[in-house]
Motif scaffolding. Sequence first.
Motif, PDB file in Angstrom:
ATOM      1  N   THR A  87      -4.057   1.562   3.766  1.00 49.15           N
ATOM      2  CA  THR A  87      -4.583   2.886   4.100  1.00 49.15           C
ATOM      3  C   THR A  87      -3.911   3.919   3.206  1.00 49.15           C
ATOM      4  OG1 THR A  87      -5.123   4.357   5.953  1.00 49.15           O
ATOM      5  CG2 THR A  87      -2.871   3.497   5.869  1.00 49.15           C
ATOM      6  N   CYS A  88      -4.413   5.134   3.237  1.00 48.55           N
ATOM      7  CA  CYS A  88      -3.828   6.204   2.412  1.00 48.55           C
ATOM      8  C   CYS A  88      -2.475   6.640   2.966  1.00 48.55           C
ATOM      9  CB  CYS A  88      -4.756   7.411   2.361  1.00 48.55           C
ATOM     10  SG  CYS A  88      -6.260   7.137   1.406  1.00 48.55           S
ATOM     11  N   ALA A  89      -1.602   7.034   2.067  1.00 44.05           N
ATOM     12  CA  ALA A  89      -0.322   7.665   2.422  1.00 44.05           C
ATOM     13  C   ALA A  89      -0.165   8.848   1.478  1.00 44.05           C
ATOM     14  CB  ALA A  89       0.832   6.682   2.277  1.00 44.05           C
ATOM     15  N   TYR A  90       0.671   9.811   1.857  1.00 46.24           N
ATOM     16  CA  TYR A  90       0.660  11.066   1.120  1.00 46.24           C
ATOM     17  C   TYR A  90       2.014  11.402   0.482  1.00 46.24           C
ATOM     18  CZ  TYR A  90      -3.661  11.201   3.719  1.00 46.24           C
ATOM     19  OH  TYR A  90      -4.882  10.865   4.234  1.00 46.24           O
ATOM     20  N   HIS A  91       2.797  10.375   0.166  1.00 46.98           N
ATOM     21  CA  HIS A  91       4.078  10.597  -0.477  1.00 46.98           C
ATOM     22  C   HIS A  91       3.911  10.908  -1.961  1.00 46.98           C
ATOM     23  CE1 HIS A  91       2.975   6.380  -0.750  1.00 46.98           C
ATOM     24  NE2 HIS A  91       3.805   6.213  -1.762  1.00 46.98           N
ATOM     25  N   VAL A  92       2.795  10.444  -2.558  1.00 53.19           N
ATOM     26  CA  VAL A  92       2.453  10.724  -3.962  1.00 53.19           C
ATOM     27  C   VAL A  92       0.927  10.831  -4.036  1.00 53.19           C
ATOM     28  CG1 VAL A  92       4.441   9.521  -4.987  1.00 53.19           C
ATOM     29  CG2 VAL A  92       2.347   8.252  -4.484  1.00 53.19           C
ATOM     30  N   ASP A  93       0.429  11.304  -5.191  1.00 55.27           N
ATOM     31  CA  ASP A  93      -1.012  11.297  -5.396  1.00 55.27           C
ATOM     32  C   ASP A  93      -1.512   9.858  -5.348  1.00 55.27           C
ATOM     33  OD1 ASP A  93      -1.134  14.016  -5.678  1.00 55.27           O
ATOM     34  OD2 ASP A  93      -1.065  13.993  -7.882  1.00 55.27           O
ATOM     35  N   GLU A  94      -2.649   9.660  -4.693  1.00 57.38           N
ATOM     36  CA  GLU A  94      -3.232   8.322  -4.559  1.00 57.38           C
ATOM     37  C   GLU A  94      -2.244   7.343  -3.902  1.00 57.38           C
ATOM     38  OE1 GLU A  94      -6.333   7.365  -5.144  1.00 57.38           O
ATOM     39  OE2 GLU A  94      -6.932   9.332  -5.856  1.00 57.38           O
ATOM     40  N   GLY A  95      -1.435   7.872  -2.987  1.00 56.88           N
ATOM     41  CA  GLY A  95      -0.479   7.018  -2.292  1.00 56.88           C
ATOM     42  C   GLY A  95      -1.170   6.075  -1.318  1.00 56.88           C
ATOM     43  N   ARG A  96      -0.552   4.936  -1.077  1.00 55.27           N
ATOM     44  CA  ARG A  96      -1.075   3.950  -0.149  1.00 55.27           C
ATOM     45  C   ARG A  96       0.070   3.349   0.678  1.00 55.27           C
ATOM     46  NH1 ARG A  96      -4.829   6.138  -1.991  1.00 55.27           N
ATOM     47  NH2 ARG A  96      -6.795   5.265  -2.787  1.00 55.27           N
ATOM     48  N   PHE A  97      -0.268   2.924   1.891  1.00 56.47           N
ATOM     49  CA  PHE A  97       0.677   2.175   2.714  1.00 56.47           C
ATOM     50  C   PHE A  97       0.012   0.838   3.047  1.00 56.47           C
ATOM     51  CE2 PHE A  97       2.803   0.843   6.641  1.00 56.47           C
ATOM     52  CZ  PHE A  97       4.131   0.969   6.244  1.00 56.47           C
ATOM     53  N   VAL A  98       0.769  -0.237   2.891  1.00 55.68           N
ATOM     54  CA  VAL A  98       0.200  -1.579   3.019  1.00 55.68           C
ATOM     55  C   VAL A  98       1.066  -2.429   3.945  1.00 55.68           C
ATOM     56  CG1 VAL A  98      -0.628  -3.612   1.759  1.00 55.68           C
ATOM     57  CG2 VAL A  98      -0.611  -1.372   0.630  1.00 55.68           C
ATOM     58  N   VAL A  99       0.414  -3.148   4.820  1.00 57.57           N
ATOM     59  CA  VAL A  99       1.079  -4.127   5.681  1.00 57.57           C
ATOM     60  C   VAL A  99       0.495  -5.499   5.345  1.00 57.57           C
ATOM     61  CG1 VAL A  99       1.440  -4.934   8.041  1.00 57.57           C
ATOM     62  CG2 VAL A  99       1.505  -2.484   7.537  1.00 57.57           C
ATOM     63  N   VAL A 100       1.381  -6.454   5.098  1.00 57.46           N
ATOM     64  CA  VAL A 100       0.950  -7.808   4.742  1.00 57.46           C
ATOM     65  C   VAL A 100       1.457  -8.789   5.803  1.00 57.46           C
ATOM     66  CG1 VAL A 100       0.986  -9.622   2.999  1.00 57.46           C
ATOM     67  CG2 VAL A 100       1.054  -7.218   2.297  1.00 57.46           C
ATOM     68  N   ALA A 101       0.585  -9.715   6.194  1.00 62.91           N
ATOM     69  CA  ALA A 101       0.948 -10.722   7.203  1.00 62.91           C
ATOM     70  C   ALA A 101       0.411 -12.082   6.761  1.00 62.91           C
ATOM     71  CB  ALA A 101       0.374 -10.334   8.559  1.00 62.91           C
TER      72      ALA A 101
END
Length: 266
Positions: free
Chosen positions: A247-261
């Motif tokens: 999903t999107c995250a806003y720490h940088v431009d075009e930031g993303r947050f990812v969870v892997v399982a």
Amino acid sequence: MKKIVLNILIVVFALVFIGCGWYLFSYYWNAKQAGDEMEALGQLVEETEAEPDDAPDVAEEIEIEAPSGEKKKILKKYKKLYKKNKDVIGWVKVDDTPINYPVMFTPKENEYYLHRNFDKKDDINGMPFLDAVCDPDNPFDNLMIYGHHMKSGMMFAHLLDFEDVSFYKKHKVIHFDTLYEKHDYEIVAAFRSQVYKEDQKVFKYYDYLGNLSEERFNEYVKNIKKMSAYDTGVQPKYGDQLLSMATCAYHVDEGRFVVVARKISK
């Protein structure tokens, strides 16, 4: 003259205030409607599972062609859901969180549900969807599900809760069912990243989707473990199917947050 200017400014500010208020009202009203729809779909699945096996609406055996090309029977609980929209591929859930949604799959138009709801109507919330290159039946696949990070908390906004190790310890498992099989996945890593420019020579998690070779699999796992906010102690091995949620995250431009399982149930 000053009075005229003042009156104009008052009108302008009033219009801006009304415009902002209308935008916020529309945004959260839309979120409420989307939430109500998701809740209704969840209830449909639960009610279908609870119906007698010989009930008219669920007694019929429904076979579909899986992404692998193999014909498979739909689980009882998802029969009515599938009849409502044949683009649905499964259901993703994280216990005790709002993440409890159908997952869509449109290989001919990958981002079809980016801004559409389950009924295929325009909706800024969109729907979680599986990347077109993925095959849930392939044990060597890294499955990637995308979902919006909505300020209302809808869709994958709460995926970022996994950045907190205390949250992770209470939510170590993600449930991702296909229409024909139930599966659980244990968390491997949770990390921040971004969408990079094409010429940037860095690890790009989104280049490791679908069927991975052993070399590519190991490279992916090595990098996501290095980037993870904490060590889960879970070490996938080649042959383990992976589930990545972004999903999107806003720490940088075009930031993303990812969870892997990784899959732990067969």
